[in-house]
Motif scaffolding. Structure first.
Motif, PDB file in Angstrom:
ATOM      1  N   ARG A   1       1.900  35.165  -1.847  1.00 41.26           N
ATOM      2  CA  ARG A   1       2.162  34.104  -1.241  1.00 41.26           C
ATOM      3  C   ARG A   1       2.730  33.197  -2.755  1.00 41.26           C
ATOM      4  O   ARG A   1       2.258  32.911  -3.525  1.00 41.26           O
TER       5      ARG A   1
ATOM      6  N   ALA B   1       7.565  22.854  -6.459  1.00 43.89           N
ATOM      7  CA  ALA B   1       6.582  23.423  -5.472  1.00 43.89           C
ATOM      8  C   ALA B   1       7.477  24.186  -4.197  1.00 43.89           C
ATOM      9  O   ALA B   1       8.683  23.906  -4.144  1.00 43.89           O
ATOM     10  N   ALA B   2       6.694  25.294  -3.763  1.00 42.70           N
ATOM     11  CA  ALA B   2       7.556  25.998  -2.713  1.00 42.70           C
ATOM     12  C   ALA B   2       7.939  25.056  -1.476  1.00 42.70           C
ATOM     13  O   ALA B   2       8.807  25.221  -1.057  1.00 42.70           O
TER      14      ALA B   2
ATOM     15  N   THR C   1       3.883  30.017  -4.526  1.00 45.18           N
ATOM     16  CA  THR C   1       3.744  28.478  -4.327  1.00 45.18           C
ATOM     17  C   THR C   1       4.680  27.741  -5.348  1.00 45.18           C
ATOM     18  O   THR C   1       4.643  26.407  -5.237  1.00 45.18           O
ATOM     19  N   SER C   2       5.165  28.144  -6.268  1.00 45.30           N
ATOM     20  CA  SER C   2       6.034  27.535  -7.197  1.00 45.30           C
ATOM     21  C   SER C   2       7.083  28.293  -7.659  1.00 45.30           C
ATOM     22  O   SER C   2       6.952  29.467  -8.368  1.00 45.30           O
TER      23      SER C   2
ATOM     24  N   ARG D   1       4.361  24.870   4.125  1.00 46.48           N
ATOM     25  CA  ARG D   1       4.066  24.237   2.978  1.00 46.48           C
ATOM     26  C   ARG D   1       3.069  24.678   2.149  1.00 46.48           C
ATOM     27  O   ARG D   1       2.668  24.495   0.953  1.00 46.48           O
ATOM     28  N   GLN D   2       2.296  25.756   2.586  1.00 42.66           N
ATOM     29  CA  GLN D   2       1.476  26.450   1.941  1.00 42.66           C
ATOM     30  C   GLN D   2       1.972  27.482   1.113  1.00 42.66           C
ATOM     31  O   GLN D   2       1.443  27.988   0.157  1.00 42.66           O
ATOM     32  N   GLY D   3       3.402  27.975   1.222  1.00 42.87           N
ATOM     33  CA  GLY D   3       3.987  28.717   0.314  1.00 42.87           C
ATOM     34  C   GLY D   3       4.736  29.853   1.151  1.00 42.87           C
ATOM     35  O   GLY D   3       5.078  29.582   2.248  1.00 42.87           O
TER      36      GLY D   3
END
Length: 312
Positions: free
Chosen positions: A285, A298-299, A287-288, A272-274
């Motif tokens: 990382r 979002a990732a 993330t989107s 969920r962080q990426g």
């Protein structure tokens, strides 16, 4: 008798130039006409669309001129017939020949989105972000025949932070450019003669026009370089990456430390962080993202559709 107002012709095309057009309108000068590029096809329907400067000028009731070029004798004669004291040029997109530069009594001013001589050329804002510059700004410049080589009149600067994108810096510089132009116009209309400062001979760099072919991220490069490309190419042309066989647009990413030996471009971790991808130095990382034909997500939402990528 009261002095005659300063007579200005404005030339500009994209959003970046609109605040400067507003500064001219608010200055008390007489805005004779606005020059902008011809309407161009845009959108999925490829319908002819007016430039942002044209729309702003029409809203203000200003005459709009849209020549294909300023090299034609009749076009130059028409411009000269306005008898401008000054021509203000902001991201116009057409070359001004020497004969045009000589028409206004006070010459031509240009608002350029960099701290000259660094980043002369077409894409100074994005190139500054891409290069990792810590500072940028705008120069109000007296135009001459060379490309962005003229002496500067007024300068405004601003830091570039790690949260900045090409879009955020663009918007900030558009407002700073309008402030610099407003100051220049006020000082000239008050009777002051602005003192031009020649550009330094050293430190000149060229900001090449952006190309969509540059958008694809090369994970052999350091993660910090990739992060800067993601930020610089937002909102256009938008960075792209291959994530486990799927090409996606990348809207947000951050360089992270990592010392593994996984092949560049491989997924190191996905949560969920990426989505973490190995690079030539560190990892990126993401993330989107935006899938083909989809919207920006979002990732974490992307991973809901690609559960095979998830790692514990």
């Amino acid at each position: 008798m009261p002095a005659q107002p300063l007579r200005i012709v404005f030339a500009g095309t994209p959003d970046f130039a609109v605040p400067c057009l507003a500064a001219c309108l608010a200055s008390g000068a007489q805005l004779l006409a606005v020059y902008t590029q011809p309407d161009r096809p845009a959108g999925r329907g490829r319908k002819l669309s007016p430039s942002p400067v044209k729309m702003a000028a029409l809203d203000a009731g200003i005459t709009v001129e849209q020549p294909e070029s300023l090299k034609d004798d009749q076009v130059r004669a028409h411009l000269a017939a306005y008898q401008p004291d000054l021509m203000v040029v902001v991201a116009y997109g057409l070359i001004l020949p020497r004969k045009v530069l000589a028409i206004p009594r006070l010459g031509c001013w240009n608002v350029h989105g960099s701290l000259l001589p660094r980043w002369r050329g077409a894409a100074p804002i994005q190139r500054a972000v891409l290069a990792g510059d810590r500072e940028t700004g705008v120069d109000l410049m007296q135009m001459e025949a060379g490309l962005d080589t003229g002496p500067t009149l007024i300068r405004r600067s601003t830091p570039i932070t790690r949260d900045d994108t090409g879009g955020s810096v663009h918007d900030r510089l558009a407002e700073l450019g309008a402030e610099a132009l407003a100051e220049g116009l006020a000082r000239v209309m008050a009777g002051e003669v602005l003192t031009p400062t020649p550009q330094p001979a050293e430190g000149a760099t060229y900001a090449h026009k952006l190309d969509k072919a540059e958008a694809l991220l090369d994970f052999n490069l350091p993660a910090l370089d990739l992060e800067r490309k993601v930020r610089a190419f937002d909102p256009w042309p938008v960075a792209e990456a291959d994530i486990a066989g799927e090409r996606v647009r990348v809207w947000d990413a951050r360089a992270m430390p990592w010392a593994g030996d996984t092949a560049p471009g491989s997924v190191v971790n996905a949560s969920r962080q990426g989505i973490d991808l190995a690079s030539g130095e560190g990892m990126l990382r993401i993330t989107s993202v935006q899938r083909a034909g989809g919207r920006r997500i979002a990732a974490a939402d992307y991973l809901n559709a690609r559960t095979e990528l998830r790692t514990p």
